[in-house]
Motif scaffolding. Sequence first.
Motif, PDB file in Angstrom:
ATOM      1  N   VAL A  56       0.861  -1.184   0.000  1.00 28.82           N
ATOM      2  CA  VAL A  56       0.000   0.000   0.000  1.00 28.82           C
ATOM      3  C   VAL A  56       0.897   1.233   0.000  1.00 28.82           C
ATOM      4  O   VAL A  56       1.765   1.375   0.860  1.00 28.82           O
ATOM      5  N   VAL A  57       0.680   2.116  -0.981  1.00 25.34           N
ATOM      6  CA  VAL A  57       1.477   3.337  -1.125  1.00 25.34           C
ATOM      7  C   VAL A  57       0.603   4.527  -0.746  1.00 25.34           C
ATOM      8  O   VAL A  57      -0.538   4.649  -1.223  1.00 25.34           O
ATOM      9  N   VAL A  58       1.142   5.392   0.122  1.00 25.80           N
ATOM     10  CA  VAL A  58       0.415   6.581   0.574  1.00 25.80           C
ATOM     11  C   VAL A  58       1.302   7.812   0.467  1.00 25.80           C
ATOM     12  O   VAL A  58       2.531   7.709   0.467  1.00 25.80           O
ATOM     13  N   SER A  73       3.699   0.347   2.850  1.00 29.78           N
ATOM     14  CA  SER A  73       3.556  -0.683   3.877  1.00 29.78           C
ATOM     15  C   SER A  73       3.099  -1.959   3.207  1.00 29.78           C
ATOM     16  O   SER A  73       2.541  -1.935   2.112  1.00 29.78           O
ATOM     17  N   ILE A  74       3.319  -3.071   3.867  1.00 29.83           N
ATOM     18  CA  ILE A  74       2.782  -4.352   3.398  1.00 29.83           C
ATOM     19  C   ILE A  74       1.695  -4.770   4.371  1.00 29.83           C
ATOM     20  O   ILE A  74       1.891  -4.768   5.584  1.00 29.83           O
ATOM     21  N   ARG A  79      -6.983  -7.407   5.737  1.00 32.10           N
ATOM     22  CA  ARG A  79      -6.733  -6.554   6.901  1.00 32.10           C
ATOM     23  C   ARG A  79      -6.898  -5.106   6.466  1.00 32.10           C
ATOM     24  O   ARG A  79      -6.599  -4.751   5.335  1.00 32.10           O
ATOM     25  N   THR A  80      -7.312  -4.269   7.369  1.00 30.68           N
ATOM     26  CA  THR A  80      -7.511  -2.857   7.065  1.00 30.68           C
ATOM     27  C   THR A  80      -6.205  -2.105   7.225  1.00 30.68           C
ATOM     28  O   THR A  80      -5.530  -2.245   8.246  1.00 30.68           O
ATOM     29  N   PHE A  81      -5.845  -1.324   6.202  1.00 29.70           N
ATOM     30  CA  PHE A  81      -4.648  -0.495   6.300  1.00 29.70           C
ATOM     31  C   PHE A  81      -4.939   0.677   7.208  1.00 29.70           C
ATOM     32  O   PHE A  81      -5.965   1.339   7.092  1.00 29.70           O
ATOM     33  N   SER A  85      -1.221   2.015  12.671  1.00 29.31           N
ATOM     34  CA  SER A  85      -0.891   0.677  13.157  1.00 29.31           C
ATOM     35  C   SER A  85      -0.139  -0.191  12.157  1.00 29.31           C
ATOM     36  O   SER A  85       0.325  -1.266  12.514  1.00 29.31           O
ATOM     37  N   THR A  86      -0.019   0.243  10.912  1.00 27.87           N
ATOM     38  CA  THR A  86       0.695  -0.530   9.899  1.00 27.87           C
ATOM     39  C   THR A  86       2.060   0.112   9.670  1.00 27.87           C
ATOM     40  O   THR A  86       2.130   1.233   9.157  1.00 27.87           O
ATOM     41  N   PRO A  87       3.137  -0.571  10.032  1.00 25.23           N
ATOM     42  CA  PRO A  87       4.466   0.044   9.884  1.00 25.23           C
ATOM     43  C   PRO A  87       4.860   0.202   8.415  1.00 25.23           C
ATOM     44  O   PRO A  87       4.517  -0.619   7.574  1.00 25.23           O
ATOM     45  N   THR A  88       5.585   1.275   8.133  1.00 30.23           N
ATOM     46  CA  THR A  88       6.082   1.492   6.781  1.00 30.23           C
ATOM     47  C   THR A  88       7.423   0.795   6.617  1.00 30.23           C
ATOM     48  O   THR A  88       8.176   0.647   7.567  1.00 30.23           O
ATOM     49  N   PHE A  89       7.725   0.352   5.377  1.00 29.55           N
ATOM     50  CA  PHE A  89       9.040  -0.222   5.125  1.00 29.55           C
ATOM     51  C   PHE A  89       9.901   0.727   4.309  1.00 29.55           C
ATOM     52  O   PHE A  89      11.102   0.566   4.225  1.00 29.55           O
TER      53      PHE A  89
END
Length: 134
Positions: A56-58, A73-74, A79-81, A85-89
């Motif tokens: 997911v790209v933001v 993030s992956i 699951r809801t992005f 709560s979703t760590p970025t890589f």
Amino acid sequence: MSRRRWIGIVVAALAVPVAAGFFFVVLIDNLMSGFGACRVVRQSSFASPSGSQLVVVVWKECGATVPDSTQASIVARGRTFSPESTPTFFSVRGHLDVVVAWSGEGAVRIGFIPGADQVYKRDQHVGDITINYE
């Protein structure tokens, strides 16, 4: 003037500035909290070959205090992005177009258009997924 009336006047005279001060503090707090708020705009998502994972790209915009950034993030499918709560890589300065190509379930290639001039974060792995940058 009676003592009771005198106490009432003093209490009223003190209550007005205290109430005005409280109102002023609440108003300033509400105004200042808006300055630190960031806006996250979802740009795209790219499914793995089986569809079990998504990149997911933001774009993250925080106003004048923090430079805009592009982040990814992956997330497991279903699951809801959530940016909280979703760590970025990865995270790079500015609004860039991101090219994502999965090489299989365990590897993904990431590229940027135009190239990133300032990289904040660039992880090589997310769990058992290998990240390759171009």
